[in-house]
Design a protein around this motif. Sequence first.
Motif, mmCIF file in Angstrom:
data_model
loop_
_atom_site.group_PDB
_atom_site.id
_atom_site.type_symbol
_atom_site.label_atom_id
_atom_site.label_comp_id
_atom_site.label_asym_id
_atom_site.label_seq_id
_atom_site.Cartn_x
_atom_site.Cartn_y
_atom_site.Cartn_z
ATOM 1 N N ASN A 92 0.852 -1.189 0.000
ATOM 2 C CA ASN A 92 0.000 0.000 0.000
ATOM 3 C C ASN A 92 0.891 1.243 0.000
ATOM 4 O O ASN A 92 2.108 1.154 0.206
ATOM 5 N N GLY A 93 0.270 2.387 -0.240
ATOM 6 C CA GLY A 93 1.034 3.624 -0.331
ATOM 7 C C GLY A 93 1.559 4.078 1.021
ATOM 8 O O GLY A 93 2.659 4.630 1.119
ATOM 9 N N HIS A 94 0.774 3.849 2.061
ATOM 10 C CA HIS A 94 1.192 4.313 3.385
ATOM 11 C C HIS A 94 2.505 3.674 3.822
ATOM 12 O O HIS A 94 3.422 4.362 4.288
ATOM 13 N N THR B 46 -4.400 17.097 3.726
ATOM 14 C CA THR B 46 -4.049 15.826 3.101
ATOM 15 C C THR B 46 -4.781 14.703 3.806
ATOM 16 O O THR B 46 -5.487 14.909 4.793
ATOM 17 N N PHE B 47 -4.581 13.501 3.296
ATOM 18 C CA PHE B 47 -5.133 12.306 3.907
ATOM 19 C C PHE B 47 -4.336 11.984 5.180
ATOM 20 O O PHE B 47 -3.166 12.358 5.292
ATOM 21 N N SER C 72 -2.748 9.598 6.212
ATOM 22 C CA SER C 72 -1.493 8.876 5.994
ATOM 23 C C SER C 72 -0.244 9.753 6.074
ATOM 24 O O SER C 72 0.761 9.359 6.676
ATOM 25 N N ASP D 245 4.417 13.251 -1.324
ATOM 26 C CA ASP D 245 3.262 12.386 -1.274
ATOM 27 C C ASP D 245 2.550 12.620 -2.607
ATOM 28 O O ASP D 245 1.849 13.616 -2.797
ATOM 29 N N ALA E 289 0.468 10.468 -3.988
ATOM 30 C CA ALA E 289 -0.637 9.487 -4.032
ATOM 31 C C ALA E 289 -1.721 9.874 -5.040
ATOM 32 O O ALA E 289 -2.340 9.009 -5.648
ATOM 33 N N HIS E 290 -1.933 11.177 -5.215
ATOM 34 C CA HIS E 290 -2.984 11.639 -6.132
ATOM 35 C C HIS E 290 -2.475 11.904 -7.543
ATOM 36 O O HIS E 290 -3.267 12.243 -8.417
ATOM 37 N N MET F 1 6.060 9.077 -3.343
ATOM 38 C CA MET F 1 5.233 7.929 -2.973
ATOM 39 C C MET F 1 3.934 7.965 -3.764
ATOM 40 O O MET F 1 3.315 9.012 -3.890
ATOM 41 N N SER G 246 0.088 5.876 -4.332
ATOM 42 C CA SER G 246 -0.850 4.895 -3.807
ATOM 43 C C SER G 246 -1.598 4.278 -4.975
ATOM 44 O O SER G 246 -2.063 4.991 -5.861
ATOM 45 N N HIS H 141 -4.255 2.323 -4.317
ATOM 46 C CA HIS H 141 -5.456 1.864 -3.625
ATOM 47 C C HIS H 141 -6.633 1.818 -4.610
ATOM 48 O O HIS H 141 -6.647 2.566 -5.599
ATOM 49 N N LYS I 215 -7.988 4.977 -6.237
ATOM 50 C CA LYS I 215 -7.135 5.902 -6.971
ATOM 51 C C LYS I 215 -7.279 5.721 -8.497
ATOM 52 O O LYS I 215 -7.839 4.739 -8.954
ATOM 53 N N GLY J 157 -2.173 -1.140 -2.982
ATOM 54 C CA GLY J 157 -0.792 -1.148 -3.445
ATOM 55 C C GLY J 157 -0.202 0.232 -3.403
ATOM 56 O O GLY J 157 -0.900 1.218 -3.129
ATOM 57 N N TYR K 161 -13.498 15.994 1.502
ATOM 58 C CA TYR K 161 -12.121 15.513 1.369
ATOM 59 C C TYR K 161 -11.238 16.721 1.110
ATOM 60 O O TYR K 161 -11.387 17.346 0.071
#
Length: 372
Positions: free
Chosen positions: A58-60, A84-85, A87, A156, A158-159, A178, A180, A182, A185, A192, A314
């Motif tokens: 996972n991304g975290h 942010t999230f 994480s 980060d 992730a997005h 990093m 994500s 998930h 996404k 992942g 969000y």
Amino acid sequence: MDEILVTRSSMPSIEEYTDEIKELWDSHWLTNMGVKHKQLQKELEELTGAEHVALYCNGHLALENILEALQLPKGGEIITSPFTFASTTHAIIRCGFEPVFCDIDPVTFTIDTDKIEDLITDRTVAILPVHVYGNICDVEKIDEIAKKHGLKVIYDAAHAFAVSYKGKNSACFGDASMFSFHATKVFNTIEGGAVCYHDDSLEQRLKDLKNFGIHGPEEVAYVGGNAKMNEFCAAMGICNLRHLDEEIEKRGHVVARYKELLGGVKGLYICPEQKDVTPNHAYFPVVFDKEEFGADRDEVFAKLEENNIFARKYFYPITTAFDCYKGRFDPAETPVALDISNRVLTLPIYADLALETVDTICEIILSLAKRR
Ligand SMILES: *Cc1c(COP(=O)(O)O)cnc(C)c1O
């Protein structure tokens, strides 16, 4: 109307996926860097242009692992964004660092680079900005500040999978990025994540850290955890990667429709397209100004919910306002982030979201406007 959720996972056809995983029944090799893992890693290196890609469950944990692997002094301060999230902030703290929160830019909602230098002390070790909603941070300015003060930069991202800036993939900025993968996404491997980086010396350490710190059959070099991506997730990634361009293009149509219907409406703020950025259309955030528009974020959220449409607040609350950090941080120290988090709503977006549904969502939102 059927329930409309904020997102819906991209999936290949069941035939495509079963074809992809068939050979796992011959090999009985299900995890620990098998053929699917190796193939996805290679494909991602080619796609992103990153010198190295390390895959994760996972991304975290990918973020925690890169924070460990850089071997920064424990207790050091890491300048980051609270918009942010969970994480991002959790990773910093779980890895033994102290987050220092920088406010965000009111246009892109990424870290406000004019406010970073004031936060640097002799204990600062790194900057951890977030390419929030796929908006690319001011990577040039961040690079300049980091070089001047000798700081590491970990994004980060992730997005921001598949987003590029001036022709360079988002995986190629800073010391590491990093991602994500998930289910929610733009590109998923069910669960992942990945770390993209260029320093060769990190390769072995990241490999060891995600596998209990085991360096060789009789040598355990680090107090590592378990964060490996398994073969089934990698196979899902290989399939989804084949359809990535098409998925992003379809998301683009959804975004265009939202902009057509909501753009220019008084009291609604929509992030502008960024210059030199090829977007991935990961999210569609709208910020509401009650005075100008006629309704606030929570009223819009509730009205959509009444109609079986589930948007997301969000990012609300910002991470500094989390219960688990009560008394430790002050959300008021980042007033822009606090304000945006109180007024933002991300609307449903996914590749197969029907444009008629987008019309319905916008109609419901606009029914709350004081004038149209
Ligand atoms: C999704 C996300 C993460 C964490 O990724 P997982 O793969 O769910 O562990 C981290 N940061 C941001 C900004 C995210 O949106």
